[in-house]
Motif scaffolding. Structure first.
Motif, PDB file in Angstrom:
ATOM      1  N   GLU A 163      -6.561   7.399   4.236  1.00 17.36           N
ATOM      2  CA  GLU A 163      -5.639   6.519   4.765  1.00 17.36           C
ATOM      3  C   GLU A 163      -5.207   5.857   3.499  1.00 17.36           C
ATOM      4  OE1 GLU A 163      -8.377   4.083   7.056  1.00 17.36           O
ATOM      5  OE2 GLU A 163      -8.840   2.836   5.552  1.00 17.36           O
ATOM      6  N   TRP A 187      -2.543   2.202   2.052  1.00 20.56           N
ATOM      7  CA  TRP A 187      -1.838   0.939   2.144  1.00 20.56           C
ATOM      8  C   TRP A 187      -1.271   0.527   0.817  1.00 20.56           C
ATOM      9  CZ3 TRP A 187      -3.759  -3.496  -0.423  1.00 20.56           C
ATOM     10  CH2 TRP A 187      -4.767  -3.449  -1.223  1.00 20.56           C
ATOM     11  N   ASP A 192      -0.105  -2.723  -1.681  1.00 15.07           N
ATOM     12  CA  ASP A 192      -0.019  -4.098  -1.928  1.00 15.07           C
ATOM     13  C   ASP A 192       1.177  -4.707  -2.052  1.00 15.07           C
ATOM     14  OD1 ASP A 192      -0.554  -6.567  -3.144  1.00 15.07           O
ATOM     15  OD2 ASP A 192      -2.325  -6.150  -4.411  1.00 15.07           O
ATOM     16  N   GLN A 193       2.055  -5.145  -1.195  1.00 17.06           N
ATOM     17  CA  GLN A 193       3.400  -5.482  -1.429  1.00 17.06           C
ATOM     18  C   GLN A 193       3.369  -6.564  -2.703  1.00 17.06           C
ATOM     19  OE1 GLN A 193       2.225  -4.729   1.649  1.00 17.06           O
ATOM     20  NE2 GLN A 193       3.413  -3.303   2.209  1.00 17.06           N
ATOM     21  N   TYR A 213       6.556  -0.459   2.475  1.00 17.69           N
ATOM     22  CA  TYR A 213       5.676  -0.389   3.707  1.00 17.69           C
ATOM     23  C   TYR A 213       5.333   0.987   3.981  1.00 17.69           C
ATOM     24  CZ  TYR A 213       6.755  -5.456   3.568  1.00 17.69           C
ATOM     25  OH  TYR A 213       6.934  -6.721   3.330  1.00 17.69           O
ATOM     26  N   VAL A 214       4.075   1.257   4.834  1.00 15.55           N
ATOM     27  CA  VAL A 214       3.758   2.251   5.115  1.00 15.55           C
ATOM     28  C   VAL A 214       4.441   2.635   6.714  1.00 15.55           C
ATOM     29  CG1 VAL A 214       1.735   2.761   4.008  1.00 15.55           C
ATOM     30  CG2 VAL A 214       1.578   1.427   6.092  1.00 15.55           C
ATOM     31  N   ASP A 220       3.793   4.382  10.642  1.00 13.87           N
ATOM     32  CA  ASP A 220       2.599   5.153  11.274  1.00 13.87           C
ATOM     33  C   ASP A 220       3.145   6.398  11.837  1.00 13.87           C
ATOM     34  OD1 ASP A 220       4.323   4.451  13.524  1.00 13.87           O
ATOM     35  OD2 ASP A 220       3.149   2.725  14.044  1.00 13.87           O
ATOM     36  N   CYS A 257       5.310  -0.430   9.245  1.00 12.76           N
ATOM     37  CA  CYS A 257       4.047  -1.284   9.609  1.00 12.76           C
ATOM     38  C   CYS A 257       4.385  -2.556   8.666  1.00 12.76           C
ATOM     39  CB  CYS A 257       2.792  -0.706   9.250  1.00 12.76           C
ATOM     40  SG  CYS A 257       2.315   0.643  10.283  1.00 12.76           S
ATOM     41  N   ALA A 274      -0.353  -5.133   3.491  1.00 16.54           N
ATOM     42  CA  ALA A 274      -1.490  -4.294   3.287  1.00 16.54           C
ATOM     43  C   ALA A 274      -1.881  -3.742   4.655  1.00 16.54           C
ATOM     44  CB  ALA A 274      -2.645  -5.272   2.929  1.00 16.54           C
ATOM     45  N   ALA A 275      -0.723  -3.348   5.616  1.00 12.50           N
ATOM     46  CA  ALA A 275      -1.182  -2.344   6.647  1.00 12.50           C
ATOM     47  C   ALA A 275      -1.423  -0.979   6.329  1.00 12.50           C
ATOM     48  CB  ALA A 275       0.043  -2.336   7.687  1.00 12.50           C
ATOM     49  N   THR A 276      -2.456  -0.610   7.031  1.00 14.17           N
ATOM     50  CA  THR A 276      -2.964   0.912   6.526  1.00 14.17           C
ATOM     51  C   THR A 276      -2.718   1.947   7.734  1.00 14.17           C
ATOM     52  OG1 THR A 276      -4.726  -0.273   5.579  1.00 14.17           O
ATOM     53  CG2 THR A 276      -5.250   2.130   5.943  1.00 14.17           C
TER      54      THR A 276
END
Ligand code: SF4
Length: 100
Positions: free
Chosen positions: A11, A13, A15-16, A42-43, A45, A51, A55-57
């Motif tokens: 997975e 994520w 760190d913005q 950003y990541v 889905d 997302c 820090a969304a994963t």
């Protein structure tokens, strides 16, 4: 632990806080990374949805592992983190090897 999770599932994520907004990650793997209107990466889905929570994963699709790892290694902000889903050990990124 979720026993249905394959051992090699990864997975990712971001760190913005450290993202420089250069967009290199989105060039490597546009299926996984995208810049938002705030200029930060950003990541995305599996439904191609951005997302936007910090820090969304998301799970790294298996065919894209190589591209995501390349983006992680070349990220100027050193802010992409790739970890094993099962045990949350970071394999690529600034904290990789921290537990070794
Ligand atoms: S490569 Fe790293 S610093 Fe550049 S936009 Fe992507 S996450 Fe941000």
């Amino acid at each position: 632990m979720d026993t249905n999770t394959p051992d090699d599932e990864l997975e990712v994520w971001i760190d913005q806080d450290l993202c420089t907004g250069d967009g290199i990650c989105a060039q490597y793997a546009p299926e996984v990374f995208e810049l938002d209107i705030d200029g930060l990466a950003y990541v995305k889905d599996e439904n191609d949805e951005l997302c936007q929570e910090p820090a969304a994963t998301v799970t790294v699709p298996l065919p894209l592992v190589r591209d995501v790892v390349a983006a992680t290694n070349d990220c100027p902000g050193d802010c992409i983190h790739v970890r094993r889903t099962n045990d949350q050990v970071e394999l690529y990124g600034p904290d990789a090897g921290a537990l070794a």
